[in-house]
Design a protein around this motif. Structure first.
Motif, PDB file in Angstrom:
ATOM      1  N   GLY A 116      47.502 -34.328 101.943  1.00 27.67           N
ATOM      2  CA  GLY A 116      48.767 -33.896 101.205  1.00 27.67           C
ATOM      3  C   GLY A 116      50.009 -34.904 101.482  1.00 27.67           C
ATOM      4  O   GLY A 116      50.014 -35.048 103.020  1.00 27.67           O
ATOM      5  N   ILE A 117      50.753 -35.704 100.920  1.00 27.38           N
ATOM      6  CA  ILE A 117      51.828 -36.539 101.448  1.00 27.38           C
ATOM      7  C   ILE A 117      53.157 -36.068 101.015  1.00 27.38           C
ATOM      8  O   ILE A 117      53.312 -35.913  99.600  1.00 27.38           O
ATOM      9  N   TYR A 118      54.027 -36.118 101.803  1.00 29.07           N
ATOM     10  CA  TYR A 118      55.483 -35.574 101.458  1.00 29.07           C
ATOM     11  C   TYR A 118      56.630 -36.600 101.900  1.00 29.07           C
ATOM     12  O   TYR A 118      56.300 -37.328 102.826  1.00 29.07           O
ATOM     13  N   THR A 124      56.660 -27.112 103.855  1.00 31.20           N
ATOM     14  CA  THR A 124      57.496 -27.018 102.571  1.00 31.20           C
ATOM     15  C   THR A 124      56.586 -26.666 101.478  1.00 31.20           C
ATOM     16  O   THR A 124      55.313 -26.900 101.594  1.00 31.20           O
ATOM     17  N   GLN A 125      57.265 -26.434 100.364  1.00 35.04           N
ATOM     18  CA  GLN A 125      56.270 -25.950  99.362  1.00 35.04           C
ATOM     19  C   GLN A 125      55.336 -27.242  98.702  1.00 35.04           C
ATOM     20  O   GLN A 125      56.018 -28.267  98.780  1.00 35.04           O
ATOM     21  N   GLY A 126      54.180 -26.987  98.139  1.00 34.30           N
ATOM     22  CA  GLY A 126      53.368 -28.029  97.765  1.00 34.30           C
ATOM     23  C   GLY A 126      54.071 -28.870  96.461  1.00 34.30           C
ATOM     24  O   GLY A 126      53.517 -29.966  96.218  1.00 34.30           O
ATOM     25  N   LYS A 127      54.820 -28.149  95.812  1.00 33.74           N
ATOM     26  CA  LYS A 127      55.357 -28.910  94.739  1.00 33.74           C
ATOM     27  C   LYS A 127      56.267 -30.083  95.264  1.00 33.74           C
ATOM     28  O   LYS A 127      56.356 -30.910  94.528  1.00 33.74           O
ATOM     29  N   GLN A 129      55.142 -32.374  97.420  1.00 33.46           N
ATOM     30  CA  GLN A 129      54.317 -33.421  97.714  1.00 33.46           C
ATOM     31  C   GLN A 129      54.818 -34.491  96.732  1.00 33.46           C
ATOM     32  O   GLN A 129      54.954 -34.414  95.430  1.00 33.46           O
ATOM     33  N   ILE A 130      54.568 -35.874  97.257  1.00 29.06           N
ATOM     34  CA  ILE A 130      54.622 -37.015  96.506  1.00 29.06           C
ATOM     35  C   ILE A 130      53.254 -37.581  95.986  1.00 29.06           C
ATOM     36  O   ILE A 130      53.209 -38.331  94.778  1.00 29.06           O
ATOM     37  N   ALA A 131      52.660 -37.178  96.743  1.00 33.14           N
ATOM     38  CA  ALA A 131      50.972 -37.550  96.395  1.00 33.14           C
ATOM     39  C   ALA A 131      50.190 -36.930  97.105  1.00 33.14           C
ATOM     40  O   ALA A 131      50.194 -36.105  98.089  1.00 33.14           O
ATOM     41  N   PRO A 245      47.198 -29.662  98.573  1.00 40.57           N
ATOM     42  CA  PRO A 245      46.783 -30.832  97.987  1.00 40.57           C
ATOM     43  C   PRO A 245      45.792 -30.685  96.654  1.00 40.57           C
ATOM     44  O   PRO A 245      46.135 -31.380  95.461  1.00 40.57           O
ATOM     45  N   MET A 246      45.094 -30.001  96.705  1.00 38.29           N
ATOM     46  CA  MET A 246      44.096 -29.749  95.520  1.00 38.29           C
ATOM     47  C   MET A 246      44.745 -29.133  94.359  1.00 38.29           C
ATOM     48  O   MET A 246      44.398 -29.447  93.177  1.00 38.29           O
ATOM     49  N   SER A 247      45.612 -28.396  94.506  1.00 31.59           N
ATOM     50  CA  SER A 247      46.383 -27.627  93.276  1.00 31.59           C
ATOM     51  C   SER A 247      47.295 -28.917  92.814  1.00 31.59           C
ATOM     52  O   SER A 247      47.358 -28.871  91.583  1.00 31.59           O
TER      53      SER A 247
END
Ligand code: FDP
Length: 293
Positions: A116-118, A124-127, A129-131, A245-247
Motif C-alpha cells: 500500500g502506498i500513501y 491512516t485509513q486505507g482510503k 492510499q494513493i496507490a 491494499p486489496m480493498s
C-alpha cells in the motif's frame, strides 16, 4: 505492440512510477530467491506466527532496497513490530506484506507481495492510499497495480513486465466464493449467506493465500472473505498490510469491500497490527452480505 510497464507508467507521477518499478524489481528478486531460501527461521513475528527464512529475508531485502531508493519516508511491515524510518526526505509511506500466504511455501502453492502506498503518515485509513499493488508468484509472476487510474496487470517475461490487461473490471455476475476460517466458527448469519450462494450455484475455490484467492476473484468475479469468527471477532487478515491494499484495488476494479459495516477503506486504524474481518468482491454480493450480517 506490447507495452512494457515503464511505458504504461508514463501517465502517472514520476516518483510514484519509480517506486512502483522499484517494487516490481524487488519482488522479482524475492521470487527468484524462493528455491534457495527454504525452511523455518527460529523466530516469531509480532502476530506470534513462526517465520520462515524467506519471510525474514524478503522483509529485510525490501527494507534495504526501499531505503536505497530514497523515495520512502516510513515503512510498515507485517514482519516488523514498529514503523521503520527509512529517509527523512522520502516522499511516500509504504505498507508491505513481504510474503503473503507463506504457509503455501511448503506445498509450492501461490504466494506474493502486497503493497500500500500513501503520502499521509501511517497508520491512516486505507482510503488515503494513493496507490496499491501486489505481485503474485504463480506459474507466471504477475504485477497488479492501481494508482487511482484503474487496475492494470502485467506479466513477467524475458523483456520484463509487459501489459496483460488494462482497466480490469470484476466480471459480472461473479460465480466463485473463497472463504477462510473453520466453518464451525463462522457467525450464523455468515453461514446462511454462504449457503445461499451455494444454492445459487456459486463454486468454492480457496487456496489459502490472500494474494492468490483475491487474484481469482479479480479475474472471475465473486467474493473472498476471511470473516469474523466466533473465536476471532476480527478474523485473521491485517488491516494495514493485507486488507487495505486489496480493498483499494477491488474498489478501483468496480467491486466493493466491507468489514461487515462499511468499506474497509473507512476503518480508522488504532494500531499497525490491527486485524479486520475482510470481505471483498462484486458490489451486489457485498451489499447482500452487509444486509445479512
Ligand atoms: P498465511 O498465514 O499463509 O501467511 O494472513 C496470512 C494468510 O496466509 C493469508 O494470505 C491467507 O488468506 C490466510 O492467512 C490463510 O489462513 P488459513 O490458513 O486460516 O486458511
Amino acid at each position: 505492440m506490447t507495452k512494457n510497464i515503464k511505458e504504461h507508467l508514463e501517465g502517472i507521477d514520476k516518483e510514484l512510477a519509480s517506486l512502483i518499478l522499484k517494487i516490481g524489481d524487488i519482488s522479482n528478486t524475492i521470487s527468484n530467491e524462493l528455491p534457495y531460501r527454504r525452511g523455518k527461521a527460529d523466530t516469531k513475528n509480532v502476530f506470534g506466527e513462526l517465520q520462515l527464512v524467506i519471510d525474514k529475508w524478503a522483509d529485510q531485502f525490501l527494507i534495504d532496497e526501499l531505503k536505497k531508493s530514497n523515495l520512502v519516508k516510513t515503512l510498515a511491515s507485517e514482519e516488523q513490530p514498529d514503523l521503520v524510518k527509512l529517509n527523512d526526505d522520502g516522499i511516500f509511506n509504504v505498507t508491505v506484506d513481504p510474503l503473503d500466504g507463506s504457509s503455501n511455501i511448503e506445498s509450492n502453492n501461490l504466494v506474493g507481495t502486497i503493497i500500500g502506498i500513501y503520502k499521509k503518515d501511517l497508520p491512516t485509513q486505507g482510503k488515503n492510499q494513493i496507490a496499491a499493488m501486489y505481485i503474485l508468484f504463480g506459474p507466471v509472476t504477475t504485477l497488479i497495480y492501481t494508482a487511482q487510474n484503474g487496475v492494470h496487470e502485467f506479466l513477467q517475461t524475458k523483456k520484463g513486465f509487459v501489459l496483460r490487461e488494462e482497466n480490469i473490471k470484476l466480471p459480472e455476475p461473479g460465480k466463485l466464493y473463497s472463504v477462510g476460517g473453520l466453518r464451525k466458527d463462522w457467525l450464523p448469519s455468515f453461514n446462511k449467506y454462504v449457503e445461499e450462494l451455494e444454492m445459487e450455484g456459486f463454486k468454492l475455490r480457496y487456496g489459502g493465500s490472500f494474494v492468490g484467492d483475491f487474484n481469482q476473484i479479480l479475474h472471475y468475479g465473486g467474493i473472498f472473505a476471511y470473516p469474523a469468527l466466533n473465536t476471532k471477532p476480527n478474523g485473521k487478515l491485517r488491516l494495514l498490510f493485507e486488507s487495505n491494499p486489496m480493498s483499494f484495488i477491488i474498489e478501483q476494479a468496480g467491486g466493493a469491500s466491507t468489514n461487515g459495516n462499511g468499506s474497509i477503506l473507512e476503518v480508522e486504524p488504532e494500531n499497525i497490527d490491527q486485524r479486520v474481518p475482510t470481505y471483498v468482491g462484486n458490489k451486489n454480493l457485498i451489499e447482500k452480505l452487509e444486509k445479512m450480517l
